[in-house]
Design a protein around this motif. Structure first.
Motif, PDB file in Angstrom:
ATOM      1  N   MET A  67      32.639  34.641 -54.113  1.00 39.52           N
ATOM      2  CA  MET A  67      32.287  35.331 -55.345  1.00 39.52           C
ATOM      3  C   MET A  67      32.100  34.289 -56.455  1.00 39.52           C
ATOM      4  O   MET A  67      32.957  33.431 -56.654  1.00 39.52           O
ATOM      5  CB  MET A  67      33.393  36.312 -55.739  1.00 39.52           C
ATOM      6  CG  MET A  67      33.089  37.108 -56.985  1.00 39.52           C
ATOM      7  SD  MET A  67      32.014  38.521 -56.688  1.00 39.52           S
ATOM      8  CE  MET A  67      33.126  39.617 -55.822  1.00 39.52           C
ATOM      9  N   VAL A  68      30.996  34.380 -57.172  1.00 40.17           N
ATOM     10  CA  VAL A  68      30.698  33.451 -58.251  1.00 40.17           C
ATOM     11  C   VAL A  68      30.804  34.185 -59.581  1.00 40.17           C
ATOM     12  O   VAL A  68      30.129  35.202 -59.788  1.00 40.17           O
ATOM     13  CB  VAL A  68      29.294  32.839 -58.099  1.00 40.17           C
ATOM     14  CG1 VAL A  68      28.962  31.956 -59.295  1.00 40.17           C
ATOM     15  CG2 VAL A  68      29.202  32.034 -56.805  1.00 40.17           C
ATOM     16  N   LYS A 127      42.144  40.444 -53.861  1.00 42.74           N
ATOM     17  CA  LYS A 127      41.324  41.084 -52.830  1.00 42.74           C
ATOM     18  C   LYS A 127      40.808  40.063 -51.814  1.00 42.74           C
ATOM     19  O   LYS A 127      39.933  40.369 -51.009  1.00 42.74           O
ATOM     20  CB  LYS A 127      40.137  41.812 -53.475  1.00 42.74           C
ATOM     21  CG  LYS A 127      40.541  42.907 -54.460  1.00 42.74           C
ATOM     22  CD  LYS A 127      41.357  44.001 -53.786  1.00 42.74           C
ATOM     23  CE  LYS A 127      41.729  45.103 -54.774  1.00 42.74           C
ATOM     24  NZ  LYS A 127      42.546  46.170 -54.142  1.00 42.74           N
ATOM     25  N   ASN A 128      41.362  38.843 -51.898  1.00 43.82           N
ATOM     26  CA  ASN A 128      41.074  37.773 -50.926  1.00 43.82           C
ATOM     27  C   ASN A 128      39.659  37.219 -51.020  1.00 43.82           C
ATOM     28  O   ASN A 128      39.108  36.720 -50.026  1.00 43.82           O
ATOM     29  CB  ASN A 128      41.355  38.249 -49.492  1.00 43.82           C
ATOM     30  CG  ASN A 128      42.814  38.597 -49.279  1.00 43.82           C
ATOM     31  OD1 ASN A 128      43.695  37.878 -49.734  1.00 43.82           O
ATOM     32  ND2 ASN A 128      43.067  39.705 -48.609  1.00 43.82           N
ATOM     33  N   TYR A 129      39.055  37.274 -52.207  1.00 41.23           N
ATOM     34  CA  TYR A 129      37.775  36.610 -52.401  1.00 41.23           C
ATOM     35  C   TYR A 129      38.002  35.128 -52.697  1.00 41.23           C
ATOM     36  O   TYR A 129      38.938  34.760 -53.416  1.00 41.23           O
ATOM     37  CB  TYR A 129      37.012  37.231 -53.579  1.00 41.23           C
ATOM     38  CG  TYR A 129      36.396  38.575 -53.282  1.00 41.23           C
ATOM     39  CD1 TYR A 129      35.238  38.674 -52.524  1.00 41.23           C
ATOM     40  CD2 TYR A 129      36.983  39.741 -53.761  1.00 41.23           C
ATOM     41  CE1 TYR A 129      34.668  39.912 -52.253  1.00 41.23           C
ATOM     42  CE2 TYR A 129      36.419  40.982 -53.491  1.00 41.23           C
ATOM     43  CZ  TYR A 129      35.267  41.051 -52.738  1.00 41.23           C
ATOM     44  OH  TYR A 129      34.711  42.286 -52.464  1.00 41.23           O
ATOM     45  N   GLU A 130      37.138  34.293 -52.162  1.00 41.53           N
ATOM     46  CA  GLU A 130      37.087  32.895 -52.605  1.00 41.53           C
ATOM     47  C   GLU A 130      36.322  32.894 -53.918  1.00 41.53           C
ATOM     48  O   GLU A 130      35.218  33.452 -54.005  1.00 41.53           O
ATOM     49  CB  GLU A 130      36.369  32.026 -51.574  1.00 41.53           C
ATOM     50  CG  GLU A 130      36.257  30.568 -51.996  1.00 41.53           C
ATOM     51  CD  GLU A 130      35.434  29.744 -51.025  1.00 41.53           C
ATOM     52  OE1 GLU A 130      35.227  28.552 -51.298  1.00 41.53           O
ATOM     53  OE2 GLU A 130      34.990  30.308 -49.999  1.00 41.53           O
ATOM     54  N   LEU A 131      36.893  32.278 -54.941  1.00 42.02           N
ATOM     55  CA  LEU A 131      36.352  32.431 -56.287  1.00 42.02           C
ATOM     56  C   LEU A 131      35.826  31.111 -56.830  1.00 42.02           C
ATOM     57  O   LEU A 131      36.532  30.102 -56.859  1.00 42.02           O
ATOM     58  CB  LEU A 131      37.439  32.985 -57.210  1.00 42.02           C
ATOM     59  CG  LEU A 131      36.980  33.673 -58.490  1.00 42.02           C
ATOM     60  CD1 LEU A 131      36.003  34.798 -58.195  1.00 42.02           C
ATOM     61  CD2 LEU A 131      38.187  34.222 -59.249  1.00 42.02           C
ATOM     62  N   ILE A 132      34.565  31.141 -57.269  1.00 44.30           N
ATOM     63  CA  ILE A 132      33.920  30.011 -57.917  1.00 44.30           C
ATOM     64  C   ILE A 132      33.620  30.415 -59.360  1.00 44.30           C
ATOM     65  O   ILE A 132      32.964  31.436 -59.595  1.00 44.30           O
ATOM     66  CB  ILE A 132      32.599  29.620 -57.222  1.00 44.30           C
ATOM     67  CG1 ILE A 132      32.820  29.389 -55.725  1.00 44.30           C
ATOM     68  CG2 ILE A 132      31.970  28.413 -57.902  1.00 44.30           C
ATOM     69  CD1 ILE A 132      33.713  28.230 -55.396  1.00 44.30           C
ATOM     70  N   ALA A 181      43.492  27.863 -56.635  1.00 45.44           N
ATOM     71  CA  ALA A 181      42.865  29.013 -55.980  1.00 45.44           C
ATOM     72  C   ALA A 181      41.454  29.264 -56.502  1.00 45.44           C
ATOM     73  O   ALA A 181      40.590  29.753 -55.779  1.00 45.44           O
ATOM     74  CB  ALA A 181      43.733  30.250 -56.174  1.00 45.44           C
ATOM     75  N   VAL A 182      41.221  28.924 -57.771  1.00 46.35           N
ATOM     76  CA  VAL A 182      39.902  29.105 -58.383  1.00 46.35           C
ATOM     77  C   VAL A 182      39.231  27.750 -58.504  1.00 46.35           C
ATOM     78  O   VAL A 182      39.797  26.814 -59.070  1.00 46.35           O
ATOM     79  CB  VAL A 182      40.025  29.763 -59.774  1.00 46.35           C
ATOM     80  CG1 VAL A 182      38.650  29.876 -60.426  1.00 46.35           C
ATOM     81  CG2 VAL A 182      40.684  31.126 -59.671  1.00 46.35           C
ATOM     82  N   ARG A 183      38.030  27.632 -57.974  1.00 51.17           N
ATOM     83  CA  ARG A 183      37.275  26.387 -58.069  1.00 51.17           C
ATOM     84  C   ARG A 183      36.379  26.446 -59.293  1.00 51.17           C
ATOM     85  O   ARG A 183      35.506  27.320 -59.404  1.00 51.17           O
ATOM     86  CB  ARG A 183      36.448  26.156 -56.815  1.00 51.17           C
ATOM     87  CG  ARG A 183      37.270  26.073 -55.545  1.00 51.17           C
ATOM     88  CD  ARG A 183      36.397  25.866 -54.316  1.00 51.17           C
ATOM     89  NE  ARG A 183      35.738  24.578 -54.334  1.00 51.17           N
ATOM     90  CZ  ARG A 183      34.882  24.170 -53.393  1.00 51.17           C
ATOM     91  NH1 ARG A 183      34.577  24.976 -52.389  1.00 51.17           N
ATOM     92  NH2 ARG A 183      34.328  22.975 -53.472  1.00 51.17           N
TER      93      ARG A 183
END
Length: 278
Positions: A1-2, A21-26, A38-40
């Motif tokens: 997710m961006v 909700k287990n999204y990879e977050l950019i 956790a947040v890039r």
């Protein structure tokens, strides 16, 4: 997710929810890139295609929160920045999606109910006509840029936000300070409507908002703020009085038609969630 512009008030509230909700977050931000945690955080300037494009390719969705705050004096320079920051970010994200081998499934663009202008007591759903003030013009240019994005393989969704309530920023942060100082009276006539959380199904007037905020913060009374005083105070604070004086009584017709369930449909319960320890 961006999340483009995800380091601001709304983004900081949205990020923990998406992580849960287990999204990879950019997060695309004007700050330096930082891939720790956790947040890039990935650097971008909001108008130029660059290395951040690789994170859009294959993303589940792109959510654009970018835009210079309208909570300032609307000088010619500030007006230009308010418009350009919104339009440029939409355009460059559209260009990025067009270049993706695996485009995101959704492009969610945040806009505002300010497009309706000052409607007083009239109820505005998504089909209401636009207004004619500066904020309306901002929203029209914003939405036009989004409408022009050609993304046939990506679902495009436009959210017109009302006033977002939160304890650590946004409109409520200022109102809560004024209320704690016993300056939380209604502004102007008190009949202009405030709308919440894209948007609450139960819009309230400014007078109702301030009464409930005083209740939540245990301030039983504050003197009303007449329009002339609101204009003077806004000038001293470096902002525009019309941001508090105009009225949009909006309802989320399409959410209601889809049977969307609101966690906090009433203002009192929303404020109790924002201020749980008061």
């Amino acid at each position: 997710m961006v999340l483009a512009g995800g380091s601001g008030f709304i983004g900081q509230s949205l990020s923990p929810f998406l992580l849960s909700k287990n999204y990879e977050l950019i997060v695309l931000t004007r700050a330096e890139s930082d891939h720790r945690g956790a947040v890039r955080n990935v650097h971008w300037d909001g108008k130029t295609l660059d290395d951040w494009l690789e994170f859009v390719n294959g993303a589940f969705a792109v959510v654009n929160l970018t835009g210079r705050s309208i909570n300032c004096r609307h000088t010619p320079e500030n007006r230009r920045e308010i418009i350009d920051s919104r339009v440029n970010s939409v355009r460059v994200l559209g260009q990025a999606i067009a270049r993706c081998a695996q485009p995101p499934k959704a492009f969610v663009q945040i806009a505002g109910v300010g497009i309706y202008g000052d409607k007083g007591k009239r109820i505005c759903d998504e089909t209401a006509s636009p207004g004619d003030d500066f904020v309306t013009k901002v929203c029209e240019k914003w939405e036009a840029a989004f409408d022009s994005v050609d993304a046939p393989n990506t679902r495009k969704v436009l959210f017109r936000l009302g006033v977002v309530l939160g304890p650590s920023g946004g409109f409520l942060e200022l109102l809560s300070k004024l209320t704690r100082w016993f300056l939380g009276g209604h502004v102007g006539s008190g009949r202009q409507y405030s709308v919440f959380n894209v948007t609450s199904p139960n819009p309230v007037t400014n007078a109702e908002l301030m009464r409930e905020l005083r209740r939540a913060l245990h301030r039983p009374w504050s003197p009303p703020v007449p329009e002339f005083a609101a204009r003077i105070g806004s000038w001293l604070m470096g902002t525009e009085a019309n941001l508090a004086l105009v009225s949009q009584r909006c309802i989320p017709k399409r959410f209601l038609e889809k049977g969307f369930s609101f966690r906090f449909p009433e203002l009192r319960s929303a404020l109790a969630n924002v201020y749980p320890n008061q």
